[in-house]
Design an enzyme around this catalytic site. Structure first.
Site, PDB file in Angstrom:
ATOM      1  N   HIS A 271      31.511  40.337  36.386  1.00 35.89           N
ATOM      2  CA  HIS A 271      30.800  39.192  36.983  1.00 35.89           C
ATOM      3  C   HIS A 271      29.657  39.644  37.886  1.00 35.89           C
ATOM      4  O   HIS A 271      29.745  40.658  38.574  1.00 35.89           O
ATOM      5  CB  HIS A 271      31.761  38.219  37.668  1.00 35.89           C
TER       6      HIS A 271
ATOM      7  N   HIS B  15      36.290  41.966  49.497  1.00 34.93           N
ATOM      8  CA  HIS B  15      35.735  40.768  50.139  1.00 34.93           C
ATOM      9  C   HIS B  15      35.362  41.033  51.616  1.00 34.93           C
ATOM     10  O   HIS B  15      35.566  40.168  52.476  1.00 34.93           O
ATOM     11  CB  HIS B  15      36.653  39.553  49.989  1.00 34.93           C
TER      12      HIS B  15
ATOM     13  N   GLU C 166      32.115  33.763  39.078  1.00 37.87           N
ATOM     14  CA  GLU C 166      33.539  34.138  38.968  1.00 37.87           C
ATOM     15  C   GLU C 166      34.278  33.811  40.247  1.00 37.87           C
ATOM     16  O   GLU C 166      35.412  33.337  40.237  1.00 37.87           O
ATOM     17  CB  GLU C 166      33.663  35.636  38.650  1.00 37.87           C
ATOM     18  N   GLU C 167      33.626  34.082  41.366  1.00 37.54           N
ATOM     19  CA  GLU C 167      34.291  33.982  42.674  1.00 37.54           C
ATOM     20  C   GLU C 167      34.652  32.544  43.062  1.00 37.54           C
ATOM     21  O   GLU C 167      35.425  32.332  43.986  1.00 37.54           O
ATOM     22  CB  GLU C 167      33.426  34.618  43.764  1.00 37.54           C
TER      23      GLU C 167
HETATM   24 CO    CO Z   1      36.150  38.910  44.226  1.00 35.86          CO
HETATM   25 ZN    ZN Z   2      35.699  40.311  41.244  1.00 38.86          ZN
END
Ligand code: CO
Ligand code: ZN
Length: 326
Positions: A60, A301, A191-192
């Site tokens: 992603h 993250h 994606e997130e």
């Molecule tokens: Co992520």
């Molecule tokens: Zn990821």
């Protein structure tokens, strides 16, 4: 490879604002593929080779970030997370918005009681972005203001999740000159925020297998999550399962066999949380058998996601050998 990783991780590309990442990737791959296209929602898909049993490899493009929701007073804005951003991670960070504005995140602290209350139960309701008087539009996105750093095998940057996957796909397409089957490399959007791009990107492809390449939690720092066996430096993690998907057993077995045959180190991953694009790819059309290969990562993250260079190299090797194993 390091240059590719540095370039890709330093681009700003929060979910829904992936244009710069996509344009850079097109420049990186266009001379090494048979063709590419950007689909209606913005996924980038390229292909190479024409043998049977095509496989699609997906990483992603987007990263976690913030978005400005409203002005509190001149130069101070309320923000909302884009993807999985903890308010504790956002506090006191420097962010760069997509219009170039740099800001710092602070917390309301009018009384000692407030400080205590706000810090024990921190929420985006009491955080603000201080832009030093600069006016910004509601809806402006931003990412951590953080730069690439290398220390031996350790590579540190924001957005290793998942530009490291993007870099791996770039290196695969550059390194694999005569693929024994057609393979696609696909770079997904959003994606997130819920596997958005990967829910549609494989629909028009004739792919028989799909593999997502993403980061996973490594548990090799003091008192890290006991039940996660992944360690930086011990090779790519072949995912058995996470919260969102269970990897197709046939693909897992083939990955393990290829790794053993070629002497590539690998680890088996059972993640107790999280998910990857594989969960969406599995549900495409009549279903595409899917799995994930992960790069063990510390501090996911956060502005300082850490991966191992040797793991990245071994992931590239494993996936090239997997494609060639047809
Ligand atoms: Co992520
Ligand atoms: Zn990821």
């Amino acid at each position: 490879m390091i240059e590719t990783i540095k370039t890709l991780t330093e681009i700003s590309g929060p979910s829904g604002r992936e244009t710069k990442v996509r344009n850079t990737l097109i420049e990186m791959i266009k001379d090494h593929v048979d063709g590419y296209e950007v689909d209606k929602v913005g996924n980038l898909i390229a292909w190479k080779g024409d043998g049977g049993n095509p496989v699609v490899l997906v990483a992603h493009m987007d990263e976690i970030g913030i978005v400005v929701t409203n002005e509190i007073k001149e130069g101070f804005y309320r923000i909302e997370p884009v993807g999985g951003v903890s308010p504790y991670t956002a506090l006191n960070r420097r962010y760069v918005l997509q219009d170039g504005t740099v800001g710092v995140v602070g917390v309301e602290r009018e009384t000692a009681q407030d400080v205590k209350k706000n810090l024990t139960n921190l929420s985006f309701d009491t955080l603000y972005l201080d832009t030093f008087g600069k006016k910004v539009d509601v809806g402006t996105f931003g990412v951590f203001d953080s730069h690439f750093y290398q220390n031996g095998d350790f590579l540190v940057s924001k957005a290793m999740d998942d530009r490291i996957g993007c870099a791996i796909l770039v290196e695969i397409v550059r390194g694999l000159k005569n693929p024994k089957r057609r393979f696609y490399i696909a770079f997904s959007i959003q994606e997130e925020v819920g596997l958005v791009g990967s829910s549609v990107l494989a629909y028009p492809l004739d792919a028989q297998e799909a593999i997502a390449i993403d980061v996973t939690d490594s548990a090799d720092s003091p008192k890290s999550f006991k039940r996660h066996p992944m360690v930086i430096g011990k090779g790519p993690a072949i995912k058995i399962k996470d919260r969102y998907s269970i990897s197709d057993k046939r693909i897992v077995d083939k990955l393990v066999k290829v790794a053993k045959d070629r002497g590539i180190p690998y680890q088996l991953e059972v993640l107790t949380f999280g998910g990857t694009d594989a969960a969406a790819l599995m549900r495409t059309r009549e279903g595409i058998p899917s799995a994930t290969v992960s790069v063990p990562t510390r501090y996911i993250h956060t502005p300082n996601e850490v991966v191992g260079k040797s793991d990245v190299e071994n992931t590239i090797k494993l996936l090239i050998e997997y494609i060639q194993a047809v």
